[in-house]
Design a protein around this motif. Structure first.
Motif, mmCIF file in Angstrom:
data_model
loop_
_atom_site.group_PDB
_atom_site.id
_atom_site.type_symbol
_atom_site.label_atom_id
_atom_site.label_comp_id
_atom_site.label_asym_id
_atom_site.label_seq_id
_atom_site.Cartn_x
_atom_site.Cartn_y
_atom_site.Cartn_z
ATOM 1 N N UNK A 70 0.837 -1.201 0.000
ATOM 2 C CA UNK A 70 0.000 0.000 0.000
ATOM 3 C C UNK A 70 0.874 1.255 0.000
ATOM 4 N N UNK A 71 0.553 2.160 -0.927
ATOM 5 C CA UNK A 71 1.184 3.481 -0.972
ATOM 6 C C UNK A 71 0.094 4.506 -1.238
ATOM 7 N N UNK A 72 0.269 5.677 -0.644
ATOM 8 C CA UNK A 72 -0.676 6.757 -0.888
ATOM 9 C C UNK A 72 -0.438 7.266 -2.305
ATOM 10 N N UNK A 73 -1.496 7.324 -3.101
ATOM 11 C CA UNK A 73 -1.406 7.718 -4.499
ATOM 12 C C UNK A 73 -1.030 9.194 -4.612
ATOM 13 N N UNK A 74 0.228 9.435 -5.020
ATOM 14 C CA UNK A 74 0.735 10.791 -5.237
ATOM 15 C C UNK A 74 1.491 10.865 -6.560
#
Length: 167
Positions: A70-74
Motif C-alpha cells: 500500500x502506498x498513498x497515491x501521489x
C-alpha cells in the motif's frame, strides 16, 4: 544440496494479473511458467490507497504469491515509494530478485548489500527520449547507471539495448 524449491521475487511492475503494460504481461507469463515448474514466485503489486492501513499484505493467485504494497497515491512519487518499499522487503528474503525496468535503480544497492542476486531487465534507453524534461532524463540516466552496476546480470530485450549496455 537443499531440497527447497528455487524462489524468485519480481519487482519493478505495478503487479499482476497484468493490466498496465508489457512488463506486467511478461511478469505474469514468467511467474505462471515458473510456478508450473515448481518455483516459489512472489510478485510485488502496487496498491494505491488514500491512507495506508496495512503496508504489506499477501494473497495467492494461480500459485503465485502476490505481495500487495500500500502506498498513498501521489503520482510518480508513489511509484518511487513503492519501489523503495519493495526493495527493502525483498532484501530480507533469500530469493533471487528480478527487477523489471530501472526506474528504481537507485535503490538496488540496498539489495546488493543484502547479498541478494539481482537480475535487471533494463527496459529502453528512456533518458534519451525528448518527451521527458531534463530533470526526469537525468533521473533515468542515474538510475540506469546505478542499476547497471548494482545488478549481477543485465537483461536486454532488444539488440540495440544490449549494444548500449555493453558500453
Amino acid at each position: 544440496m537443499s531440497d527447497a524449491p528455487a524462489s524468485i521475487l519480481i519487482l519493478g511492475t505495478r503487479g499482476i494479473p497484468a493490466a498496465h503494460g508489457g512488463f506486467e504481461t511478461f511478469a505474469e507469463k514468467l511467474a505462471l511458467f515458473l510456478v508450473a515448474r515448481g518455483w516459489q514466485v512472489g510478485v510485488y503489486c502496487q496498491k494505491d490507497v488514500e491512507r495506508v492501513g496495512t503496508r504489506f499484505g499477501t494473497r495467492r493467485w494461480n500459485g503465485i504469491e502476490l505481495i500487495d504494497v500500500e502506498v498513498v497515491d501521489r503520482g510518480p512519487v508513489s511509484t518511487l515509494e513503492f519501489d523503495w518499499l519493495c526493495v527493502r522487503h525483498a532484501a530480507r528474503s533469500k530469493a533471487v530478485c528480478l527487477v523489471l525496468g530501472y526506474n528504481g535503480g537507485a535503490f538496488l544497492p540496498w539489495l546488493r548489500l543484502a547479498g541478494r542476486p539481482i537480475l535487471t531487465n533494463m527496459d529502453g534507453i528512456e533518458w534519451k527520449r525528448p518527451k521527458w524534461s531534463m530533470p526526469v532524463r537525468a533521473w533515468f540516466w542515474v538510475n540506469e547507471w546505478i542499476a547497471a552496476w548494482a545488478s549481477n546480470r543485465l537483461v536486454a530485450d532488444h539488440p540495440i539495448i544490449a549494444d548500449h549496455l555493453a558500453t
